[in-house]
Design an enzyme around this catalytic site. Structure first.
Site, PDB file in Angstrom:
ATOM      1  N   HIS A  94       7.756  33.592 -21.947  1.00 19.36           N
ATOM      2  CA  HIS A  94       8.631  34.739 -21.752  1.00 19.36           C
ATOM      3  C   HIS A  94       8.620  35.191 -20.285  1.00 19.36           C
ATOM      4  O   HIS A  94       9.683  35.437 -19.689  1.00 19.36           O
ATOM      5  CB  HIS A  94       8.176  35.870 -22.667  1.00 19.36           C
ATOM      6  CG  HIS A  94       9.041  37.076 -22.655  1.00 19.36           C
ATOM      7  ND1 HIS A  94       8.660  38.278 -23.205  1.00 19.36           N
ATOM      8  CD2 HIS A  94      10.285  37.295 -22.146  1.00 19.36           C
ATOM      9  CE1 HIS A  94       9.622  39.171 -23.042  1.00 19.36           C
ATOM     10  NE2 HIS A  94      10.609  38.605 -22.398  1.00 19.36           N
ATOM     11  N   GLU A 115      10.522  32.807 -18.188  1.00 18.69           N
ATOM     12  CA  GLU A 115      11.977  33.032 -18.309  1.00 18.69           C
ATOM     13  C   GLU A 115      12.448  34.072 -17.290  1.00 18.69           C
ATOM     14  O   GLU A 115      13.490  33.899 -16.642  1.00 18.69           O
ATOM     15  CB  GLU A 115      12.311  33.495 -19.727  1.00 18.69           C
ATOM     16  CG  GLU A 115      13.750  33.919 -19.925  1.00 18.69           C
ATOM     17  CD  GLU A 115      13.888  35.072 -20.911  1.00 18.69           C
ATOM     18  OE1 GLU A 115      14.625  36.032 -20.607  1.00 18.69           O
ATOM     19  OE2 GLU A 115      13.236  35.023 -21.977  1.00 18.69           O
ATOM     20  N   HIS A 116      11.684  35.137 -17.131  1.00 15.89           N
ATOM     21  CA  HIS A 116      12.034  36.176 -16.156  1.00 15.89           C
ATOM     22  C   HIS A 116      11.897  35.674 -14.723  1.00 15.89           C
ATOM     23  O   HIS A 116      12.775  35.896 -13.886  1.00 15.89           O
ATOM     24  CB  HIS A 116      11.127  37.397 -16.350  1.00 15.89           C
ATOM     25  CG  HIS A 116      11.504  38.267 -17.509  1.00 15.89           C
ATOM     26  ND1 HIS A 116      11.840  39.589 -17.362  1.00 15.89           N
ATOM     27  CD2 HIS A 116      11.604  38.008 -18.832  1.00 15.89           C
ATOM     28  CE1 HIS A 116      12.116  40.110 -18.544  1.00 15.89           C
ATOM     29  NE2 HIS A 116      11.970  39.166 -19.464  1.00 15.89           N
ATOM     30  N   GLU A 144       7.942  45.720 -21.564  1.00 15.36           N
ATOM     31  CA  GLU A 144       8.898  45.327 -22.595  1.00 15.36           C
ATOM     32  C   GLU A 144       8.182  45.028 -23.908  1.00 15.36           C
ATOM     33  O   GLU A 144       8.610  45.471 -24.972  1.00 15.36           O
ATOM     34  CB  GLU A 144       9.676  44.092 -22.139  1.00 15.36           C
ATOM     35  CG  GLU A 144      10.631  43.547 -23.204  1.00 15.36           C
ATOM     36  CD  GLU A 144      11.187  42.180 -22.867  1.00 15.36           C
ATOM     37  OE1 GLU A 144      11.882  41.615 -23.731  1.00 15.36           O
ATOM     38  OE2 GLU A 144      10.919  41.668 -21.769  1.00 15.36           O
TER      39      GLU A 144
END
Length: 980
Positions: A70, A73-74, A171
């Protein structure tokens, strides 16, 4: 025009065509290719559709809970070799007319998709996406900003307390604070122990700090290679052109390697197991009946399209509507009030999962829930599955395959997700898209044996790989996590030397300086204002009347589907009746009617429609300080089912039968769903509550969709069955007032040749209604007190909204306000709230219809600082020089905002609303022309005119500890503090 691929070729460029087929349902062609040198796979769907799509995804199989997939991905989207700017992804959102741009991390893959109707835009985005994914900078600063870093509470003061910061870190704090997340954790840890699905690919905030920059870079090197890549393209652009770009920019720079991202089958249990998982709940709340009980199995391979189809059909037969046997048995048991999260069929893993259970149970009753599930399945396996339920489910699947809608998600990408599982897991993607062969196989299997009864036995009853999962409320969970994090940080801080503390300060100040530095975006491709289409297409209609009712027919190429809205003005209802409309919308489609009970009505809905719904809608007027109040009963059906479809709607509108037991069930399910979704609804609730303090339109929306609605549902849920007679009378009075011949309008989107078929059917609907229109004055709610307000909820993050009153759509200032919102969001709030502050999102939004403007933050670790940033935003835009290139990008983005992607099902409905509310084609084209003329002076002028009130209107939804800390730091920040 679409370019036809020469199917006589065995190769295209450096690719070998492994398969080529026609897709008759899509009026297109299917190509399956493999890159000869690297082994990269590629699926292309050639279509006449001008909304072209691209995606590349990689199997990503994390081995821990650090969130490496994750966070990567950022970080991948934070600068690349050809585009070495800080955030090319967010920069491209301002330079593009994309109909979709995003990136997403699943349990075992990471994907980068986009779509656009502009050919130049497509090639621009293709260049950026390819460079980002295969050649990212992966800088340490990007890792720290997006993932995790140490920073002091005051970044410049090493004595102010050590803290964790990072966008993904915050998040995931918000994402994991829900019962749904607890269910997914329990499924992964229990049913998939020992393989990648037992880890959280998004990351657990307790483990994210264990991830290092070196580990992140190694994960990219291992997983983001063409030999581990899956490409997808769709649309009318030449495939050769796309392949040439991919070859030149990426594949020519790699050689084939072996990448082992295989996921083994899970080792199956020899006997069922049990597990429990906590989720946070507000301290002091009654927790006795707030657990969930879910019975879950690992079933068929996800890549096998036929087995997937069979299990999907079975799951729908068992669970899809109120009349489905397993769903009904669970609700009728009285052990809970709504289906548990995780109920139904899930194909998010290499081996699929089926689950069934209940919310609002006591933990002690979990085994009783399991017994209901197993007994019901045993009965169905012995006595047989109702074949009418199977037929209805297959009808729904056929409907979904026929429908070409961009609603919710571009159709170009819906097709990708249709074939994703077999594409990735080694099945046949073409069969998943083509559907007919698998369906014919299923129909034959049904006729020759007790197919679904045997499936219940083999995949469920005799399948020992089963778990009873109990999801239990824990009012102290968030506080324990908070204390554990602070204790861990205190221990780390105590061990730091003076030099190490200074290094953290220096890193924070350097990162802040980098975030504030002006970027050279000239390397990024962009559209120009001259690339923007300025005209809107006319949407033709054929109007008719039936007695007192008006009909608008919108002929569209709907592929044999009729879309019908029955609209009624609810302005004449009292305020008390308006507050009941959310409940009325539910009971209208979930109750009995015309002598049939709710189970039979649910079966009719499934058998002859693609779905029926009902809801109140509030629609802003373009020029006036007013709004329309419409209650809409809507549905869709295959053309061949037009008569039973209209007959069904007639029975619901005219012959609805409400009874206390069923009403109690519907209310309980509504309440349960809302309560279990509060953590996910925080932003919506904050926005609606802020709007409710500003205008009557905002106040009514809060009562229909926000905290006001939640409180009404809670009050109704406390009523006993014997006390519901009065509610039934009120609901029936609402129905008889809304559905009158003089009150309704039909909006019909259909094939042209269906109009004459539908006209007499709609005349029959009108004939069944009482004449006239409801009488009464339009009682509009007044705005709530505009005191700053905080609502507490069981979430470890905040949602902060500040709102301003502006002007309506036709006002000359409205285009400048829309451009201003984009400019502030992209050039100031994104940097200050996300990059520096660690919030997942920072927003400015101009309500050009409602005459409002708001600032908002999403999954934000700050409250006081965020409101200070809102203050600074206005001063910044009015006092600083407006960047010319950023202004152009804000105008470009605004033009995209007012020209959304449509499909035939949406086009008629939207045009009907536009005509009623004054958003005519002429006004929209005038608005677009005004957008192009917006200047820097206009931005400063509208900001100082509308965004500088003496007493700002604002609302926050956050965890209790965050609200209390904010009140101590800034006394008087909130005048109203209360739990949601």
């Amino acid at each position: 025009m679409a370019k036809t691929v020469d199917f006589t070729l065995e190769t295209i460029g450096g690719y070998t065509i492994r398969r080529r087929e026609q897709l008759d349902r899509l009026e297109g062609d299917y190509l399956e290719l493999e890159h000869d040198r690297t082994g990269a796979r590629h699926i292309h769907i050639a279509s006449k559709d001008d909304n072209n799509a691209f995606a590349v995804f990689f199997p990503t199989v994390p081995k821990d809970d650090t969130g490496v997939a994750h966070i990567l991905e950022h970080v991948v989207l934070a600068g690349s070799q050809r585009y070495p700017v800080r955030d090319p992804f967010f920069s491209m959102t301002r330079r593009s007319l994309a109909t979709f741009m995003n990136a997403m991390t699943s349990a075992d893959w990471t994907m980068y998709p986009f779509s656009t109707r502009n050919a130049k835009d497509y090639m621009n985005l293709l260049d950026v996406y390819l460079d980002a994914t295969f050649f990212p900078r992966l800088s340490e600063d990007s890792f720290k900003q997006e993932g995790i870093r140490f920073e002091f509470e005051d970044p410049a003061d090493s004595k102010s307390g050590l803290r964790y910061k990072g966008v993904v870190f915050n998040e995931m704090k918000g994402a994991l604070a829900t019962p749904q997340a607890a269910v997914q954790r329990a499924v992964g840890k229990t049913l998939f122990a020992g393989i990648t699905y037992s880890q959280n690919s998004g990351g657990d905030p307790e483990d994210i700090p264990n991830l290092t920059w070196e580990q992140l870079k190694q994960f990219h090197a291992t997983h983001y290679h063409p030999s581990n890549a899956y490409f997808y393209t769709y649309g009318n652009l030449p495939l050769e052109q796309t392949l040439e770009v991919i070859e030149r920019n990426v594949l020519s720079r790699f050689q084939r390697i072996e990448v082992d991202t295989r996921i083994p089958d899970v080792k199956r249990f020899t006997r069922p197991t049990k597990a429990s998982e906590p989720y946070p709940i507000t301290p002091g709340e009654d927790i006795k009946r707030k657990s969930q009980a879910l019975v879950a199995w690992v079933t068929v391979p996800t890549g096998d399209s036929f087995q997937q189809l069979a299990m999907k059909v079975l799951a729908d037969v068992l669970m899809s509507n109120a009349g489905s046997p397993l769903r009904k048995a669970l609700i009728d048991s009285g052990l809970g009030t709504a289906m548990a999260d995780g109920s139904g069929f899930q194909d998010d893993y290499r081996e699929s999962v089926f689950g069934a259970g209940l919310k609002d149970v006591t933990s002690e009753d979990a085994e009783k829930v399991e017994r209901v599930v197993l007994d019901t399945l045993e009965r169905l396996a012995d006595q047989g599955v109702d074949q009418a339920h199977v037929d209805a489910t297959i009808h729904r699947l056929e409907f979904e395959k026929r429908e070409r809608s961009n609603a919710g998600f571009p159709y170009a990408l819906k097709l990708l997700f249709t074939c994703l599982a077999p594409y990735y897991y080694g099945g046949d993607p073409y069969d998943a898209l083509n559907f007919d062969a698998d369906l014919a196989h299923l129909q034959k299997a049904r006729q020759e044996s007790r197919f679904f009864e045997n499936l219940i036995r083999t995949e469920l009853l005799d399948n020992m790989h089963r778990a009873l999962l109990t999801i239990e409320p824990d009012p102290d969970l968030e506080e324990r996590k908070r204390r554990k994090e602070l204790d861990r940080l205190a221990a780390i801080e105590a061990a730091l030397s003076a030099d190490e503390k200074q290094r953290i300060v220096d890193d924070a100040l350097r990162l802040k300086a980098d975030q504030e530095a002006k970027q050279d975006l000239s390397t990024l491709p962009t559209l120009e204002l001259s690339d923007i289409p300025m005209k809107f297409e006319d949407v033709l209609s054929k109007n008719a009347t039936v007695k007192e009712a008006a009909i608008e027919f919108f002929p569209q190429p709907t592929n044999g589907i009729t879309y019908l809205d029955i609209r009624s003005d609810f302005a004449a209802l009292s305020l008390e009746e308006k507050e009941l409309l959310p409940l009325f919308g539910r009971v209208l489609t979930q109750s009995g009617a015309a002598g049939q009970d709710y189970v039979q009505i649910a079966e009719r809905i499934a058998a002859v429609t693609g779905g029926v719904g009902a809801a109140a809608q509030v629609q802003s007027l373009a020029a006036q300080e007013d709004y329309l109040q419409s209650f809409v009963l809507s549905g869709r059906a295959l053309d061949r089912n037009a008569k039973p479809f209209v007959d069904l709607l007639t029975d619901l509108a005219v012959r609805l039968e409400l009874e206390p037991k069923r009403l109690k069930e519907v209310i309980a399910e509504m309440a349960t769903r809302l309560e279990s979704s509060i953590a996910g609804l925080g932003f919506q609730f904050a926005i609606l509550r802020a709007h409710s303090k500003l205008t009557s339109e905002g106040a009514i929306n809060d009562r229909l969709q926000g905290i006001g609605m939640l409180h009404v549902v809670r009050r109704l849920a406390k009523l006993d069955e014997k006390d519901l007679d009065d509610v039934i009378k009120k609901l029936d009075a609402i129905r008889t007032r809304l559905f009158r011949a003089g009150a309704i309008r039909f909006v019909v989107t259909c094939e042209d040749e269906m109009i004459e078929t539908l006209r007499p059917l709609l005349a029959g609907f009108v004939a069944a209604l009482p004449a006239g229109a409801p009488k009464g004055t339009d009682e509009k709610p007044k705005p709530l007190e505009n005191s700053p307000e905080a609502r507490t909820a069981p979430v470890p993050v905040a949602f902060n909204v500040r709102i301003f009153k502006t002007v309506r759509y036709t006002n000359p200032d409205s285009p400048a306000l829309l451009v201003l919102s984009n400019y502030l969001r992209d050039t100031f709030l994104h940097r200050e709230l996300r990059e520096k502050g660690g919030a997942y999102g920072g927003y400015a939004q101009a309500g050009i219809g409602s005459g409002t403007f708001y600032f908002g933050s999403y999954r934000d670790p700050n409250i006081v600082r965020t409101y200070e940033i809102y203050d600074q935003a206005v001063k910044w835009v009015t006092g600083e020089e407006i960047d010319r290139e950023a202004l152009k990008e804000a105008i470009l983005g605004a033009c995209g905002d007012v020209d959304p992607l449509e499909s035939p099902d949406i086009r008629g409905r939207r045009e009907a609303t536009n005509r009623l509310t004054g958003f005519t084609r002429e006004e929209r084209e005038r608005f677009k022309q005004r957008l192009l003329a917006v200047t820097a002076d206009d931005l400063r002028r509208v900001a100082s005119t509308y965004l500088t009130p003496a007493h700002p209107v604002q609302a926050t939804v956050a965890g209790p500890d965050m609200v209390e800390a904010a009140r101590k730091e800034r006394p008087g920040l909130f005048e109203v503090v209360a739990p949601i």
